[in-house]
Design a protein around this motif. Structure first.
Motif, PDB file in Angstrom:
ATOM      1  N   GLY A  94      -2.453  22.388   8.626  1.00 48.71           N
ATOM      2  CA  GLY A  94      -2.085  21.232   9.440  1.00 48.71           C
ATOM      3  C   GLY A  94      -2.743  19.934   9.028  1.00 48.71           C
ATOM      4  O   GLY A  94      -2.610  18.917   9.716  1.00 48.71           O
ATOM      5  N   LYS A  95      -3.444  19.940   7.927  1.00 45.85           N
ATOM      6  CA  LYS A  95      -4.066  18.708   7.424  1.00 45.85           C
ATOM      7  C   LYS A  95      -3.456  18.367   6.074  1.00 45.85           C
ATOM      8  O   LYS A  95      -3.198  19.254   5.253  1.00 45.85           O
ATOM      9  N   ILE A  96      -3.241  17.086   5.859  1.00 43.05           N
ATOM     10  CA  ILE A  96      -2.729  16.600   4.581  1.00 43.05           C
ATOM     11  C   ILE A  96      -3.785  15.686   3.993  1.00 43.05           C
ATOM     12  O   ILE A  96      -4.266  14.763   4.662  1.00 43.05           O
ATOM     13  N   TYR A  97      -4.148  15.963   2.756  1.00 45.92           N
ATOM     14  CA  TYR A  97      -5.160  15.168   2.062  1.00 45.92           C
ATOM     15  C   TYR A  97      -4.437  14.244   1.093  1.00 45.92           C
ATOM     16  O   TYR A  97      -3.586  14.688   0.317  1.00 45.92           O
ATOM     17  N   CYS A  98      -4.772  12.972   1.175  1.00 39.90           N
ATOM     18  CA  CYS A  98      -4.062  11.952   0.389  1.00 39.90           C
ATOM     19  C   CYS A  98      -5.038  10.950  -0.199  1.00 39.90           C
ATOM     20  O   CYS A  98      -6.212  10.914   0.162  1.00 39.90           O
ATOM     21  N   PHE A  99      -4.479  10.125  -1.046  1.00 38.73           N
ATOM     22  CA  PHE A  99      -5.171   8.933  -1.510  1.00 38.73           C
ATOM     23  C   PHE A  99      -4.415   7.738  -0.937  1.00 38.73           C
ATOM     24  O   PHE A  99      -3.189   7.682  -1.018  1.00 38.73           O
ATOM     25  N   TYR A 100      -5.155   6.845  -0.334  1.00 40.43           N
ATOM     26  CA  TYR A 100      -4.581   5.580   0.148  1.00 40.43           C
ATOM     27  C   TYR A 100      -4.827   4.557  -0.950  1.00 40.43           C
ATOM     28  O   TYR A 100      -5.972   4.325  -1.336  1.00 40.43           O
ATOM     29  N   HIS A 101      -3.749   3.987  -1.466  1.00 44.89           N
ATOM     30  CA  HIS A 101      -3.857   2.994  -2.537  1.00 44.89           C
ATOM     31  C   HIS A 101      -3.381   1.638  -2.041  1.00 44.89           C
ATOM     32  O   HIS A 101      -2.272   1.533  -1.517  1.00 44.89           O
ATOM     33  N   MET A 102      -4.218   0.616  -2.186  1.00 45.03           N
ATOM     34  CA  MET A 102      -3.697  -0.744  -2.111  1.00 45.03           C
ATOM     35  C   MET A 102      -3.133  -0.993  -3.499  1.00 45.03           C
ATOM     36  O   MET A 102      -3.700  -0.539  -4.499  1.00 45.03           O
ATOM     37  N   CYS A 103      -1.995  -1.670  -3.580  1.00 50.40           N
ATOM     38  CA  CYS A 103      -1.318  -1.757  -4.860  1.00 50.40           C
ATOM     39  C   CYS A 103      -0.605  -3.086  -5.032  1.00 50.40           C
ATOM     40  O   CYS A 103      -0.465  -3.878  -4.101  1.00 50.40           O
ATOM     41  N   ILE A 104      -0.154  -3.296  -6.250  1.00 42.60           N
ATOM     42  CA  ILE A 104       0.690  -4.443  -6.594  1.00 42.60           C
ATOM     43  C   ILE A 104       2.072  -3.883  -6.855  1.00 42.60           C
ATOM     44  O   ILE A 104       2.225  -2.893  -7.584  1.00 42.60           O
ATOM     45  N   TYR A 105       3.078  -4.491  -6.226  1.00 36.53           N
ATOM     46  CA  TYR A 105       4.455  -4.021  -6.376  1.00 36.53           C
ATOM     47  C   TYR A 105       5.279  -5.118  -7.040  1.00 36.53           C
ATOM     48  O   TYR A 105       5.307  -6.259  -6.573  1.00 36.53           O
ATOM     49  N   ASP A 106       5.933  -4.786  -8.154  1.00 40.45           N
ATOM     50  CA  ASP A 106       6.826  -5.705  -8.852  1.00 40.45           C
ATOM     51  C   ASP A 106       8.251  -5.385  -8.408  1.00 40.45           C
ATOM     52  O   ASP A 106       8.820  -4.364  -8.799  1.00 40.45           O
ATOM     53  N   SER A 107       8.824  -6.251  -7.573  1.00 40.44           N
ATOM     54  CA  SER A 107      10.158  -5.973  -7.021  1.00 40.44           C
ATOM     55  C   SER A 107      11.261  -6.037  -8.075  1.00 40.44           C
ATOM     56  O   SER A 107      12.319  -5.452  -7.890  1.00 40.44           O
ATOM     57  N   GLU A 108      11.013  -6.716  -9.188  1.00 41.94           N
ATOM     58  CA  GLU A 108      12.012  -6.771 -10.269  1.00 41.94           C
ATOM     59  C   GLU A 108      12.148  -5.424 -10.970  1.00 41.94           C
ATOM     60  O   GLU A 108      13.227  -4.900 -11.137  1.00 41.94           O
ATOM     61  N   SER A 109      11.002  -4.845 -11.372  1.00 41.47           N
ATOM     62  CA  SER A 109      11.026  -3.600 -12.145  1.00 41.47           C
ATOM     63  C   SER A 109      10.840  -2.354 -11.271  1.00 41.47           C
ATOM     64  O   SER A 109      11.137  -1.252 -11.704  1.00 41.47           O
ATOM     65  N   GLY A 110      10.329  -2.548 -10.045  1.00 38.75           N
ATOM     66  CA  GLY A 110      10.030  -1.414  -9.187  1.00 38.75           C
ATOM     67  C   GLY A 110       8.689  -0.773  -9.521  1.00 38.75           C
ATOM     68  O   GLY A 110       8.306   0.231  -8.927  1.00 38.75           O
ATOM     69  N   GLU A 111       7.959  -1.355 -10.456  1.00 42.31           N
ATOM     70  CA  GLU A 111       6.675  -0.788 -10.893  1.00 42.31           C
ATOM     71  C   GLU A 111       5.606  -0.993  -9.820  1.00 42.31           C
ATOM     72  O   GLU A 111       5.503  -2.049  -9.203  1.00 42.31           O
ATOM     73  N   ASP A 116       0.842  -1.186   0.000  1.00 43.91           N
ATOM     74  CA  ASP A 116       0.000   0.000   0.000  1.00 43.91           C
ATOM     75  C   ASP A 116       0.881   1.241   0.000  1.00 43.91           C
ATOM     76  O   ASP A 116       2.076   1.177   0.258  1.00 43.91           O
ATOM     77  N   ARG A 117       0.270   2.358  -0.340  1.00 43.38           N
ATOM     78  CA  ARG A 117       1.017   3.613  -0.384  1.00 43.38           C
ATOM     79  C   ARG A 117       0.056   4.780  -0.215  1.00 43.38           C
ATOM     80  O   ARG A 117      -1.150   4.640  -0.445  1.00 43.38           O
ATOM     81  N   LEU A 118       0.615   5.921   0.202  1.00 46.41           N
ATOM     82  CA  LEU A 118      -0.146   7.156   0.268  1.00 46.41           C
ATOM     83  C   LEU A 118       0.316   8.050  -0.873  1.00 46.41           C
ATOM     84  O   LEU A 118       1.519   8.165  -1.135  1.00 46.41           O
ATOM     85  N   GLN A 119      -0.635   8.695  -1.531  1.00 44.20           N
ATOM     86  CA  GLN A 119      -0.344   9.637  -2.610  1.00 44.20           C
ATOM     87  C   GLN A 119      -0.814  11.013  -2.167  1.00 44.20           C
ATOM     88  O   GLN A 119      -1.988  11.204  -1.832  1.00 44.20           O
ATOM     89  N   PHE A 120       0.105  11.976  -2.153  1.00 41.35           N
ATOM     90  CA  PHE A 120      -0.194  13.331  -1.724  1.00 41.35           C
ATOM     91  C   PHE A 120      -1.170  13.995  -2.696  1.00 41.35           C
ATOM     92  O   PHE A 120      -1.031  13.881  -3.903  1.00 41.35           O
ATOM     93  N   ALA A 121      -2.145  14.727  -2.133  1.00 43.13           N
ATOM     94  CA  ALA A 121      -3.070  15.496  -2.969  1.00 43.13           C
ATOM     95  C   ALA A 121      -2.998  16.985  -2.640  1.00 43.13           C
ATOM     96  O   ALA A 121      -2.870  17.806  -3.533  1.00 43.13           O
ATOM     97  N   ALA A 122      -3.054  17.333  -1.340  1.00 44.90           N
ATOM     98  CA  ALA A 122      -3.015  18.744  -0.937  1.00 44.90           C
ATOM     99  C   ALA A 122      -2.740  18.842   0.559  1.00 44.90           C
ATOM    100  O   ALA A 122      -2.897  17.865   1.293  1.00 44.90           O
TER     101      ALA A 122
END
Length: 192
Positions: free
Chosen positions: A162-179, A152-158
């Motif tokens: 004192g508040k940070i708005y983000c997108f929380y993404h569940m994701c697939i990570y390819d350790s070979e390519s880093g994608e 998973d990862r957080l993606q900054f939006a704004a």
């Protein structure tokens, strides 16, 4: 957008005076290029590190995060800034473990926010938000976002007041390519 919801953000093109600054990897190692809007001249920018992972513009300063070395699969990075008026470069903060995959300047907050992955453990990543202040201090912003057992990862939006708005993404990570490929997205707010 999906329906009436924003589901992702991306950094705007980086222009300073009559030039576009962007990342490209024609030789397999991502670097910063400058393209003149006057005569279409494209050139490689002087920069440090093995490759450049992310960049952003704050005033006349181009900030970038560079991979300096990889030891046993662990990346060590350094943030630099380049004065686009005279091309002078300087380090920002110290060498750190991990990678800043995206950077966003916030003039209102007087800092740069980054999407940060500190390590890959057992093939899994958990991305966080970090902040770089004008004096070069880099810090990971602690969040209370419930995390998955997978990637998973957080993606900054704004950021505002004192508040940070983000997108929380569940994701697939390819350790070979880093994608990283997102499979689900949810908007979240972090108090800071």
């Amino acid at each position: 957008m999906s329906g009436n919801k924003i589901t992702a953000v991306r950094q705007a093109d980086i222009f300073y005076k009559d030039a576009l600054y962007y990342l490209d990897n024609p030789d397999g190692q991502r670097k910063i290029y400058q393209k003149s809007q006057k005569d279409s001249f494209t050139g490689l920018m002087p920069q440090n590190g093995i490759r450049t992972d992310s960049l952003c513009l704050a005033g006349s300063w181009l900030y970038y995060s560079a991979c300096m070395e990889q030891i046993d699969g662990v990346q060590y990075s350094q943030i630099y800034r380049v004065n686009l008026e005279n091309m002078a470069q300087e380090k920002v903060g110290r060498l750190f473990q991990g990678v800043v995959t995206a950077m966003y300047a916030s003039s209102r907050e007087n800092r740069i926010y980054g999407e940060y992955i500190d390590s890959v453990e057992n093939g899994k990543i958990h991305g966080k938000i970090c902040a770089v202040t004008e004096d070069g201090k880099i810090g990971v912003i602690e969040d209370s976002v419930p995390r998955s057992q997978g990637n998973d990862r957080l993606q900054f939006a704004a950021a505002d007041d004192g508040k940070i708005y983000c997108f929380y993404h569940m994701c697939i990570y390819d350790s070979e390519s880093g994608e990283i490929r997102d499979i689900s997205t949810e908007a979240v707010e972090i108090e800071w």
